[in-house]
Write an enzyme that holds these catalytic residues in place. Structure first.
Site, PDB file in Angstrom:
ATOM      1  N   GLY A 188       0.770  -1.240   0.000  1.00 28.86           N
ATOM      2  CA  GLY A 188       0.000   0.000   0.000  1.00 28.86           C
ATOM      3  C   GLY A 188       0.799   1.287   0.000  1.00 28.86           C
ATOM      4  O   GLY A 188       0.279   2.337   0.399  1.00 28.86           O
ATOM      5  N   ASN A 191       1.688   3.070  -2.567  1.00 29.21           N
ATOM      6  CA  ASN A 191       1.033   4.013  -3.489  1.00 29.21           C
ATOM      7  C   ASN A 191      -0.253   4.564  -2.888  1.00 29.21           C
ATOM      8  O   ASN A 191      -0.579   5.738  -3.088  1.00 29.21           O
ATOM      9  CB  ASN A 191       0.764   3.347  -4.842  1.00 29.21           C
ATOM     10  CG  ASN A 191       1.988   3.359  -5.723  1.00 29.21           C
ATOM     11  OD1 ASN A 191       2.399   4.411  -6.201  1.00 29.21           O
ATOM     12  ND2 ASN A 191       2.607   2.197  -5.909  1.00 29.21           N
ATOM     13  N   LEU A 219      -8.832  -8.343 -13.637  1.00 30.56           N
ATOM     14  CA  LEU A 219     -10.244  -7.952 -13.633  1.00 30.56           C
ATOM     15  C   LEU A 219     -10.927  -8.446 -14.901  1.00 30.56           C
ATOM     16  O   LEU A 219     -10.314  -8.518 -15.972  1.00 30.56           O
ATOM     17  CB  LEU A 219     -10.345  -6.430 -13.525  1.00 30.56           C
ATOM     18  CG  LEU A 219      -9.857  -5.866 -12.183  1.00 30.56           C
ATOM     19  CD1 LEU A 219      -9.575  -4.381 -12.283  1.00 30.56           C
ATOM     20  CD2 LEU A 219     -10.878  -6.159 -11.079  1.00 30.56           C
ATOM     21  N   HIS A 246       1.992   0.765 -12.815  1.00 30.03           N
ATOM     22  CA  HIS A 246       2.788  -0.429 -13.100  1.00 30.03           C
ATOM     23  C   HIS A 246       4.269  -0.053 -13.089  1.00 30.03           C
ATOM     24  O   HIS A 246       4.644   0.998 -13.612  1.00 30.03           O
ATOM     25  CB  HIS A 246       2.388  -0.993 -14.465  1.00 30.03           C
ATOM     26  CG  HIS A 246       3.129  -2.246 -14.822  1.00 30.03           C
ATOM     27  ND1 HIS A 246       2.821  -3.467 -14.265  1.00 30.03           N
ATOM     28  CD2 HIS A 246       4.178  -2.455 -15.652  1.00 30.03           C
ATOM     29  CE1 HIS A 246       3.653  -4.387 -14.749  1.00 30.03           C
ATOM     30  NE2 HIS A 246       4.485  -3.793 -15.589  1.00 30.03           N
TER      31      HIS A 246
HETATM   32  C1  GAR Z   1       3.899  -1.183  -7.160  1.00 24.34           C
HETATM   33  O1  GAR Z   1       5.241  -1.215  -7.575  1.00 24.34           O
HETATM   34  C2  GAR Z   1       2.972  -1.190  -8.361  1.00 24.34           C
HETATM   35  O2  GAR Z   1       3.487  -0.467  -9.447  1.00 24.34           O
HETATM   36  C3  GAR Z   1       2.910  -2.668  -8.657  1.00 24.34           C
HETATM   37  O3  GAR Z   1       2.809  -3.284  -7.410  1.00 24.34           O
HETATM   38  C4  GAR Z   1       3.501  -2.482  -6.456  1.00 24.34           C
HETATM   39  C5  GAR Z   1       2.570  -2.215  -5.314  1.00 24.34           C
HETATM   40  O4  GAR Z   1       3.232  -1.523  -4.292  1.00 24.34           O
HETATM   41  N1  GAR Z   1       1.807  -2.992  -9.519  1.00 24.34           N
HETATM   42  C6  GAR Z   1       1.852  -3.905 -10.485  1.00 24.34           C
HETATM   43  O5  GAR Z   1       2.829  -4.604 -10.686  1.00 24.34           O
HETATM   44  C7  GAR Z   1       0.593  -4.014 -11.328  1.00 24.34           C
HETATM   45  N2  GAR Z   1       0.829  -4.786 -12.499  1.00 24.34           N
HETATM   46  P1  GAR Z   1       2.420  -0.806  -3.152  1.00 24.34           P
HETATM   47  O6  GAR Z   1       1.431  -1.831  -2.603  1.00 24.34           O
HETATM   48  O7  GAR Z   1       3.454  -0.439  -2.128  1.00 24.34           O
HETATM   49  O8  GAR Z   1       1.726   0.377  -3.749  1.00 24.34           O
END
Ligand code: GAR
Length: 217
Positions: A14, A16, A95, A111
């Protein structure tokens, strides 16, 4: 100012989500998070939402017989909150087409690569293995293919000779935390116009500079 109502979907750490919560704390930020949904009951990111007083919903995919019924539950909850934009923030479930179409141009994802390079998982290691000099992150509108759709913003970071996946991921993550709040701000301000596979950003923006990696010394 009427603020855009945002729903954030997470599965894990989490960070982001945290960046979005911090952005929303600014009085002039044009969006607010009305709901955080996790498909994992133990997602660490839920604590950021709880600490900020944001309602959380745990909707476990395992409790549903198929993807369509899980997505229908997500959809119902988001609509009940009056959500105008859904942000995927480390939400690690594919999804269904029904969900994606139902939220067309109101569903965005972040991403950790410069899409369309390296969709999917394990992307930092794949970038290192491919020998690319830059990687980065992408915020994009979601379409039915995985990690695909019109690109709102990208940030490039260098891939350094001593990088392993963890170090590269950390560098990319810093850029993610800048990009996601910006993309949500632009959406909320009505500045994004989707034209086929391209997104036009209305209003003035400074042109980015060309970056070189490695840079000549
Ligand atoms: C982030 O690096 C995001 O870009 C990636 O998962 C991580 C989540 O981090 N998402 C993907 O790979 C989607 N294809 P977070 O939970 O600390 O935000």
């Amino acid at each position: 100012m009427a603020r855009l109502t945002v729903g954030v979907l997470i599965s894990g750490r989490g960070s982001n989500l945290k960046a979005l919560i911090e952005a929303c704390a600014a009085p002039d930020y044009p969006a607010e998070i009305a709901l955080v949904i996790s498909n994992k009951p133990d997602a660490a990111g839920l604590d950021y939402a709880r600490a900020a007083g944001i309602p959380v919903a745990i909707i476990e995919h395992r409790a549903f017989p198929d993807r369509a019924s899980f997505d229908a539950a997500l959809d119902a909850r988001l609509r009940a909150e009056g959500v105008g934009l859904v942000c995927l923030a480390g939400f690690m479930r594919l999804l269904t087409e029904g969900f994606v179409v139902g939220w067309h141009d109101r569903l965005i994802n972040i991403h950790p690569s410069l899409l369309p390079a390296f969709p999917g998982v394990d992307v930092q290691q794949r970038a290192i293995d491919a020998g690319v000099r830059f990687s980065g992150c992408t915020v994009h509108f979601v379409r039915t293919a995985t990690d695909d759709g019109p690109i709102i913003i990208q940030a490039a970071v260098p891939v350094l000779p001593e990088d392993d996946a963890e170090r590269l991921a950390a560098r990319i993550l810093e850029a993610e935390h800048v990009c996601y709040p910006l993309a949500v701000r632009w959406f909320a301000e009505g500045r994004l116009a989707v034209d086929g596979n391209r997104v036009r950003l209305r209003g003035a923006v400074a042109p980015p500079e060309t970056a070189f990696s490695p840079a000549a010394s």
